[in-house]
Motif scaffolding. Structure first.
Motif, PDB file in Angstrom:
ATOM      1  N   ARG A 140      -5.276  -5.168   6.098  1.00 19.71           N
ATOM      2  CA  ARG A 140      -5.165  -6.593   6.386  1.00 19.71           C
ATOM      3  C   ARG A 140      -3.854  -6.845   7.126  1.00 19.71           C
ATOM      4  NH1 ARG A 140      -6.660  -7.482   0.394  1.00 19.71           N
ATOM      5  NH2 ARG A 140      -4.438  -7.970   0.152  1.00 19.71           N
ATOM      6  N   SER A 141      -3.770  -7.963   7.786  1.00 19.77           N
ATOM      7  CA  SER A 141      -2.605  -8.238   8.625  1.00 19.77           C
ATOM      8  C   SER A 141      -1.320  -8.363   7.821  1.00 19.77           C
ATOM      9  CB  SER A 141      -2.828  -9.519   9.435  1.00 19.77           C
ATOM     10  OG  SER A 141      -3.011 -10.631   8.560  1.00 19.77           O
ATOM     11  N   ASP A 142      -1.420  -8.776   6.554  1.00 19.81           N
ATOM     12  CA  ASP A 142      -0.208  -8.957   5.753  1.00 19.81           C
ATOM     13  C   ASP A 142       0.091  -7.755   4.862  1.00 19.81           C
ATOM     14  OD1 ASP A 142      -2.324  -9.291   4.036  1.00 19.81           O
ATOM     15  OD2 ASP A 142      -1.444 -11.001   2.963  1.00 19.81           O
ATOM     16  N   ASP A 143      -0.608  -6.642   5.055  1.00 19.33           N
ATOM     17  CA  ASP A 143      -0.344  -5.434   4.271  1.00 19.33           C
ATOM     18  C   ASP A 143       1.013  -4.832   4.626  1.00 19.33           C
ATOM     19  OD1 ASP A 143      -2.667  -5.382   2.769  1.00 19.33           O
ATOM     20  OD2 ASP A 143      -3.749  -4.087   4.175  1.00 19.33           O
ATOM     21  N   VAL A 144       1.632  -4.209   3.624  1.00 15.08           N
ATOM     22  CA  VAL A 144       2.837  -3.399   3.817  1.00 15.08           C
ATOM     23  C   VAL A 144       2.453  -1.963   3.470  1.00 15.08           C
ATOM     24  CG1 VAL A 144       5.228  -3.019   3.136  1.00 15.08           C
ATOM     25  CG2 VAL A 144       4.298  -5.355   3.200  1.00 15.08           C
ATOM     26  N   VAL A 145       2.550  -1.060   4.433  1.00 10.58           N
ATOM     27  CA  VAL A 145       2.102   0.322   4.267  1.00 10.58           C
ATOM     28  C   VAL A 145       3.331   1.217   4.142  1.00 10.58           C
ATOM     29  CG1 VAL A 145       0.734   2.197   5.242  1.00 10.58           C
ATOM     30  CG2 VAL A 145       0.068  -0.187   5.662  1.00 10.58           C
ATOM     31  N   VAL A 146       3.449   1.933   3.016  1.00 15.83           N
ATOM     32  CA  VAL A 146       4.644   2.725   2.719  1.00 15.83           C
ATOM     33  C   VAL A 146       4.258   4.194   2.592  1.00 15.83           C
ATOM     34  CG1 VAL A 146       6.571   3.072   1.126  1.00 15.83           C
ATOM     35  CG2 VAL A 146       5.650   0.763   1.501  1.00 15.83           C
ATOM     36  N   SER A 147       4.901   5.042   3.404  1.00 20.40           N
ATOM     37  CA  SER A 147       4.637   6.484   3.383  1.00 20.40           C
ATOM     38  C   SER A 147       5.954   7.230   3.214  1.00 20.40           C
ATOM     39  CB  SER A 147       3.967   6.932   4.684  1.00 20.40           C
ATOM     40  OG  SER A 147       2.739   6.264   4.883  1.00 20.40           O
ATOM     41  N   VAL A 148       6.046   8.060   2.171  1.00 22.20           N
ATOM     42  CA  VAL A 148       7.273   8.828   1.941  1.00 22.20           C
ATOM     43  C   VAL A 148       6.977  10.309   1.712  1.00 22.20           C
ATOM     44  CG1 VAL A 148       8.432   6.803   0.969  1.00 22.20           C
ATOM     45  CG2 VAL A 148       7.335   8.444  -0.567  1.00 22.20           C
ATOM     46  N   GLY A 149       5.764  10.756   2.018  1.00 18.92           N
ATOM     47  CA  GLY A 149       5.379  12.136   1.744  1.00 18.92           C
ATOM     48  C   GLY A 149       5.435  13.024   2.969  1.00 18.92           C
ATOM     49  N   LEU A 192       0.844  -1.192   0.000  1.00 16.60           N
ATOM     50  CA  LEU A 192       0.000   0.000   0.000  1.00 16.60           C
ATOM     51  C   LEU A 192       0.883   1.247   0.000  1.00 16.60           C
ATOM     52  CD1 LEU A 192      -2.622  -1.165   2.632  1.00 16.60           C
ATOM     53  CD2 LEU A 192      -3.091  -0.694   0.220  1.00 16.60           C
ATOM     54  N   ILE A 193       0.812   2.019  -1.067  1.00 17.93           N
ATOM     55  CA  ILE A 193       1.642   3.208  -1.229  1.00 17.93           C
ATOM     56  C   ILE A 193       0.777   4.451  -1.004  1.00 17.93           C
ATOM     57  CG2 ILE A 193       3.216   4.457  -2.731  1.00 17.93           C
ATOM     58  CD1 ILE A 193       4.188   1.664  -2.130  1.00 17.93           C
ATOM     59  N   ASP A 194       1.190   5.290  -0.074  1.00 18.75           N
ATOM     60  CA  ASP A 194       0.462   6.528   0.203  1.00 18.75           C
ATOM     61  C   ASP A 194       0.730   7.546  -0.906  1.00 18.75           C
ATOM     62  OD1 ASP A 194      -0.814   8.700   1.304  1.00 18.75           O
ATOM     63  OD2 ASP A 194       0.700   9.059   2.851  1.00 18.75           O
ATOM     64  N   VAL A 195      -0.330   8.076  -1.505  1.00 20.94           N
ATOM     65  CA  VAL A 195      -0.199   9.088  -2.562  1.00 20.94           C
ATOM     66  C   VAL A 195      -0.813  10.421  -2.132  1.00 20.94           C
ATOM     67  CG1 VAL A 195      -0.111   7.384  -4.420  1.00 20.94           C
ATOM     68  CG2 VAL A 195      -2.325   8.300  -3.704  1.00 20.94           C
ATOM     69  N   SER A 196      -1.021  10.602  -0.841  1.00 23.31           N
ATOM     70  CA  SER A 196      -1.693  11.814  -0.353  1.00 23.31           C
ATOM     71  C   SER A 196      -0.969  13.080  -0.786  1.00 23.31           C
ATOM     72  CB  SER A 196      -1.798  11.775   1.174  1.00 23.31           C
ATOM     73  OG  SER A 196      -2.475  10.626   1.626  1.00 23.31           O
ATOM     74  N   THR A 197       0.358  13.097  -0.640  1.00 24.58           N
ATOM     75  CA  THR A 197       1.123  14.292  -0.986  1.00 24.58           C
ATOM     76  C   THR A 197       1.061  14.563  -2.484  1.00 24.58           C
ATOM     77  OG1 THR A 197       2.600  14.013   0.910  1.00 24.58           O
ATOM     78  CG2 THR A 197       3.420  15.324  -0.941  1.00 24.58           C
ATOM     79  N   SER A 198       1.217  13.531  -3.299  1.00 19.03           N
ATOM     80  CA  SER A 198       1.182  13.712  -4.755  1.00 19.03           C
ATOM     81  C   SER A 198      -0.164  14.247  -5.223  1.00 19.03           C
ATOM     82  CB  SER A 198       1.486  12.386  -5.455  1.00 19.03           C
ATOM     83  OG  SER A 198       2.815  11.980  -5.224  1.00 19.03           O
ATOM     84  N   LEU A 199      -1.246  13.756  -4.632  1.00 18.90           N
ATOM     85  CA  LEU A 199      -2.570  14.235  -5.027  1.00 18.90           C
ATOM     86  C   LEU A 199      -2.777  15.683  -4.607  1.00 18.90           C
ATOM     87  CD1 LEU A 199      -4.755  11.099  -4.230  1.00 18.90           C
ATOM     88  CD2 LEU A 199      -4.013  11.919  -6.472  1.00 18.90           C
ATOM     89  N   ARG A 200      -2.277  16.046  -3.443  1.00 20.96           N
ATOM     90  CA  ARG A 200      -2.389  17.440  -3.002  1.00 20.96           C
ATOM     91  C   ARG A 200      -1.595  18.370  -3.906  1.00 20.96           C
ATOM     92  NH1 ARG A 200      -2.120  17.963   3.569  1.00 20.96           N
ATOM     93  NH2 ARG A 200      -3.874  16.600   4.082  1.00 20.96           N
ATOM     94  N   TRP A 201      -0.498  17.872  -4.464  1.00 19.70           N
ATOM     95  CA  TRP A 201       0.411  18.688  -5.274  1.00 19.70           C
ATOM     96  C   TRP A 201       0.049  18.619  -6.755  1.00 19.70           C
ATOM     97  CZ3 TRP A 201       3.725  21.509  -2.326  1.00 19.70           C
ATOM     98  CH2 TRP A 201       4.715  22.250  -2.970  1.00 19.70           C
ATOM     99  N   LYS A 202      -1.013  17.941  -7.097  1.00 22.14           N
ATOM    100  CA  LYS A 202      -1.378  17.744  -8.497  1.00 22.14           C
ATOM    101  C   LYS A 202      -1.523  19.085  -9.210  1.00 22.14           C
ATOM    102  CE  LYS A 202      -4.703  15.180 -11.355  1.00 22.14           C
ATOM    103  NZ  LYS A 202      -5.907  14.308 -11.330  1.00 22.14           N
ATOM    104  N   GLY A 203      -0.930  19.178 -10.407  1.00 29.02           N
ATOM    105  CA  GLY A 203      -0.997  20.412 -11.176  1.00 29.02           C
ATOM    106  C   GLY A 203       0.171  21.345 -10.948  1.00 29.02           C
TER     107      GLY A 203
END
Length: 398
Positions: free
Chosen positions: A96-105, A12-23
């Protein structure tokens, strides 16, 4: 190392920052998140993407189609994780228990770490966090008011929540480990994340006319404009050289968005009849193709920052064979080592003399450029993101 295919777990890749910066043209942390997102979109079939909405305190899945729209020219691999929902509907992310959550923003601004910790306690996911620097802890006076409170909280929350922290330099790793020891927290496992120095250039074929600069006849400083970046010293040096060595002086170009607490500097720049606009200019929201042209056509570059987590513009300059007079503080010497001309960022006289040296001695400048072309090994974003993926997969519990 794990294979490119990786484990059969949802990434699971966090895209919150990219979406906020869109445009907007990506810089620094935004560029790093977008490069990571694009890599996993193109090369990791089990990747899925999410964002956090503070209004409803919830994590939402983002369809791959919406993520791909951030990179319209990029192909994508077929997903083993289904794309959830249409672009006009929201689908709640159920961990889910086997998810990998990646945040770099920009997690300290998005502020979901407490909620993620609660989800981890309930579900048991593997959490990965990127830390770029700890400027608000070591130099709070150089940060936006309020950061001295919320950023340390983010760093503490990361110690409780993350299983793995990627740091973008050894300097950041040392600072972070030192801080955790000082406040009595056990540091998570840490790994090194590498950053690329290539810049996409397909968006604009020939930016020279738009920029209005003569190749080889300007000096470049690429950085957000804020007090920690030390633009004021360079302005003062250009003011001095205008009085003492005008015959060799070329324009000083500041490229970067105007940040906080810069009103005085911007006033000095615009009000200086001696320098503005012939000998100093500010360019903001510069496109990638324009930025690449500026690096390739600068006489040389400058980077006098007081503190950094890495120093990406130093790498971008050296990757194009350009001399970079750079600060010797924090992580910056890691970027180019002896191939950068390193000086104390508080040494006004030293910077003035080195700048004047390269403005007046073309042979010395050419010889230094030859050393850089021979010795510097640029890193591509693609290679750096492959390394990130391999190191991530290698760190996952078997």
């Amino acid at each position: 190392m794990a294979s490119a295919a990786g484990p059969e777990r949802r990434i699971l890749i966090d895209v919150s920052t990219s979406l906020r910066w869109k445009g907007h043209n990506p810089v620094g942390i935004v560029r790093t998140e977008r490069e990571l997102v694009q890599h996993f979109l193109n090369h990791c079939p089990q990747a899925a993407f999410f964002s956090y909405d503070s209004a409803d305190d919830a994590f939402w899945l983002v369809p791959r189609e919406e993520v791909a729209a951030l990179f319209p020219a990029a192909p994508t691999v077929s997903a083993t994780t289904p794309s959830h929902g249409r672009l006009d509907e929201k689908v709640l992310l159920r961990f889910r228990s086997d998810d990998v959550v990646v945040s770099v923003g920009l997690q300290w601004d998005i502020a979901y770490m407490v909620r993620l910790y609660a989800e981890k306690k309930r579900r048991g996911m593997f959490v990965v966090q990127m830390v770029y620097d700890i400027v608000p802890i070591v130099m709070p006076e150089y940060c936006v008011p309020g950061m001295e409170r919320k950023f340390p909280q983010f760093i503490v929350d990361a110690a409780w929540t993350a299983d793995l922290i990627f740091c973008i330099s050894e300097s950041t790793r040392r600072d972070l480990e030192s801080y955790y020891a000082r406040v009595g927290l056990k540091a998570p496992v840490m790994a090194r994340a590498l950053l690329g120095s290539d810049i996409p250039t397909a968006s604009l074929a020939d930016p020279a006319g738009k920029l209005g600069l003569v190749p080889g006849e300007f000096v470049l400083y690429v950085s957000t404009i804020e007090p920690r970046k030390n633009h004021q010293m360079l302005f003062n040096i250009w003011r001095e050289l205008h009085e003492t060595a005008r015959e060799s002086l070329v324009p000083l170009i500041f490229v970067g968005n105007v940040g906080w607490n810069t009103a005085d500097l911007m006033h000095f720049i615009k009000a200086s009849e001696a320098l503005h606009p012939d000998y100093d200019r500010v360019m903001s929201d510069v496109a990638d193709a324009e930025l690449d042209w500026l690096y390739r056509n600068a006489r040389f570059t400058l980077y006098p920052s007081l503190y950094e987590g890495w120093g990406l513009p130093v790498a971008e300059s050296l990757a194009r064979g350009k001399v970079c007079i750079a600060s010797n503080a924090s992580s910056i010497p890691e970027v180019g080592g002896p191939l950068s001309d390193l000086l104390d960022p508080l040494d006004h006289v030293g910077w003035r003399d080195r700048i004047r040296h390269f403005l007046t001695d073309g042979e010395a400048l050419a010889a230094r450029e030859a050393e850089i072309r021979e010795g510097f090994e640029p890193a591509s974003w693609g290679a750096c993101m492959r390394r990130f993926q391999d190191d991530l997969f290698a760190a996952l519990p078997r």
